[in-house]
Write an enzyme that holds these catalytic residues in place. Sequence first.
Site, PDB file in Angstrom:
ATOM      1  N   ARG A 261      23.884  50.416  26.903  1.00 54.46           N
ATOM      2  CA  ARG A 261      24.440  50.890  28.169  1.00 54.46           C
ATOM      3  C   ARG A 261      24.105  52.355  28.383  1.00 54.46           C
ATOM      4  O   ARG A 261      24.254  53.176  27.484  1.00 54.46           O
ATOM      5  CB  ARG A 261      25.957  50.683  28.187  1.00 54.46           C
ATOM      6  CG  ARG A 261      26.281  49.198  28.090  1.00 54.46           C
ATOM      7  CD  ARG A 261      27.723  48.872  28.317  1.00 54.46           C
ATOM      8  NE  ARG A 261      27.913  47.435  28.114  1.00 54.46           N
ATOM      9  CZ  ARG A 261      29.080  46.818  28.145  1.00 54.46           C
ATOM     10  NH1 ARG A 261      30.179  47.504  28.404  1.00 54.46           N
ATOM     11  NH2 ARG A 261      29.163  45.515  27.955  1.00 54.46           N
ATOM     12  N   ARG A 276      32.227  54.857  22.415  1.00 51.44           N
ATOM     13  CA  ARG A 276      31.330  54.712  23.562  1.00 51.44           C
ATOM     14  C   ARG A 276      29.909  55.109  23.165  1.00 51.44           C
ATOM     15  O   ARG A 276      29.554  56.282  23.150  1.00 51.44           O
ATOM     16  CB  ARG A 276      31.826  55.585  24.726  1.00 51.44           C
ATOM     17  CG  ARG A 276      31.178  55.280  26.071  1.00 51.44           C
ATOM     18  CD  ARG A 276      31.851  56.038  27.201  1.00 51.44           C
ATOM     19  NE  ARG A 276      33.245  55.650  27.372  1.00 51.44           N
ATOM     20  CZ  ARG A 276      33.646  54.592  28.073  1.00 51.44           C
ATOM     21  NH1 ARG A 276      32.771  53.858  28.701  1.00 51.44           N
ATOM     22  NH2 ARG A 276      34.927  54.294  28.156  1.00 51.44           N
ATOM     23  N   GLU A 348      40.646  49.384  24.795  1.00 55.06           N
ATOM     24  CA  GLU A 348      39.983  48.109  25.075  1.00 55.06           C
ATOM     25  C   GLU A 348      39.001  47.715  23.962  1.00 55.06           C
ATOM     26  O   GLU A 348      38.163  48.500  23.545  1.00 55.06           O
ATOM     27  CB  GLU A 348      39.218  48.222  26.405  1.00 55.06           C
ATOM     28  CG  GLU A 348      38.448  46.960  26.735  1.00 55.06           C
ATOM     29  CD  GLU A 348      37.528  47.155  27.945  1.00 55.06           C
ATOM     30  OE1 GLU A 348      37.735  48.126  28.696  1.00 55.06           O
ATOM     31  OE2 GLU A 348      36.608  46.348  28.106  1.00 55.06           O
ATOM     32  N   SER A 351      37.185  42.079  26.724  1.00 56.83           N
ATOM     33  CA  SER A 351      37.448  41.860  28.135  1.00 56.83           C
ATOM     34  C   SER A 351      37.088  40.418  28.424  1.00 56.83           C
ATOM     35  O   SER A 351      35.946  40.015  28.239  1.00 56.83           O
ATOM     36  CB  SER A 351      36.586  42.826  28.955  1.00 56.83           C
ATOM     37  OG  SER A 351      37.027  42.875  30.279  1.00 56.83           O
ATOM     38  N   ARG A 389      33.964  49.025  17.874  1.00 53.95           N
ATOM     39  CA  ARG A 389      35.362  49.410  18.095  1.00 53.95           C
ATOM     40  C   ARG A 389      36.264  48.758  17.056  1.00 53.95           C
ATOM     41  O   ARG A 389      37.311  49.304  16.703  1.00 53.95           O
ATOM     42  CB  ARG A 389      35.796  49.035  19.518  1.00 53.95           C
ATOM     43  CG  ARG A 389      35.138  49.941  20.561  1.00 53.95           C
ATOM     44  CD  ARG A 389      35.664  49.734  21.968  1.00 53.95           C
ATOM     45  NE  ARG A 389      34.977  50.646  22.901  1.00 53.95           N
ATOM     46  CZ  ARG A 389      35.258  50.762  24.184  1.00 53.95           C
ATOM     47  NH1 ARG A 389      36.217  50.016  24.717  1.00 53.95           N
ATOM     48  NH2 ARG A 389      34.583  51.609  24.951  1.00 53.95           N
TER      49      ARG A 389
END
Length: 422
Positions: A261, A276, A348, A351, A389
């Site tokens: 990303r 991230r 988070e 999802s 994560r």
Amino acid sequence: MLDLKLIRSNPELVKAALAKRGASISLEPFLALDERRREKLAEVEKLKNKRNVVSEEIGRLKQAGQGAEAMVLEMREVSAAIKDLDDEIRRLEGEIQQTLLGIPNIPDEGAPVGRDEQDNVELRRWGEPPQFTFAPKAHWDIGEALDILDFERGGKVAGARFTFYKGLGAALERGLINFMLDTHTREHGYVEVLPPFLANSASMTGTGQLPKFAEDMFKLEGTDYYLIPTAEVPVTNLYAGEILDGGKLPIYHCAYSACFRAEAGAAGRDTRGLIRQHQFNKVELVKISNQEDSWEELEKLTLNAERILQLLGLPYRVMALSTGDMGFSAAKTYDIEVWLPSYNSYKEISSCSNFRDFQARRANIRYRVGKGKPLFAHTLNGSGLAVGRTVAAILENCQTEAGTVKIPALLQPYLGGVTEIK
RNA sequence: GGAGAGAUGGCCGAGUAGGUCGAAGGCGGUCGCCUGCUAAGCGAUUAUACGGGCUAAAACUCGUAUCAAGGGUUCGAAUCCCUUUCUCUCCGCCA
């Protein structure tokens, strides 16, 4: 992609639904385009019919050895007119399609209406955040102290938001991937796939990354290849353009992939640690469902993702995303958030969404029940889980005062029996 | 990267000196008939999208498009030309 006919026949309903997202979209110009297209279509089809009939007649005459010069001349003009109209229609359809591709999905009635993440609704919690008798460290400090994460050199070799895992750090990441895949395949009935990590623009359009979110992805210069931001893209598009046997649904797939990303809009956010990254690992769950069962499938999929955290003993909560916080393609989304001591909050880690027929319409994924007409499938996916994560959560939640990290019992076999990183 | 072959309906597979081909035939599917059991046989049927008509909605019906995709030639293209994509074979290279 929304159903054009739904927008045409019920624009107010669509407008109201999209307003829940905070998206005020004017449909009038769109409807005008659609109206104009249908006018032109009726016109050109009439001409084409004439051409077909007369051309057939010309063929008959010629075979009978008769001339048909006048007809040929007339048809020459008709054909020219058809060409002009076809060009016009093609242009209109292109515009309509582009507009359609840019309209987000209609939120489900069950999604809490709200403006942003503040309005997300907590559904349930599992586990208790650990009470430390010492000052807990953040995972980036733990990782560097134990020499299992190297952010410094990640930056040197690639750039910011890249990391080297090392020794038991690398093994932990790898072990988690296997643990997650094994759990989903052996206990939850998913069929594992290992997809390409690059996908073309058609696939990216199919799942909704394109055309609106091109800047969030890495594209390979001079090609039509994008680095996948999630395995959702290749795995959902596995069935693009196909008509599936309704009796074979639902299809469950889990997939490991690296995810890439650009994080274009995230400057300054989560700058430290694994949270991230430009490249991270994820085990993804993807379902292709019929139209009746997709809501039930979403609940089950979310529980499957939660199960991983339960087996690892990591505290978490489940949030229903508000209409303003949901992704472009989703009709309803549950986020699973894991407790992260360094953030002193939940973060988070998964999802899970039901897209209903939004992606299926774009990617043309259909199914047929018996002799019935093909129906658009419903697609779902969720992280099961984001691996980096999860590593962060384990390092932080399982740390000891001595600076070591206790490995969750069920994960130890995946680390060759190692019980503690020290 | 070089050379060659190919891409047709759910599947297999005809069809290229352009015309009545949405496309033979077979398989599979569905419905019916027949046969006192499984089988076999006979008949019929069996694509999708878009637009119009009709409808409460369907059914139905009319039209248009679709033989990898896009463009061109032509009154007319699955059939001719160009471009692109993909598949296969051989060579080269490589894990």
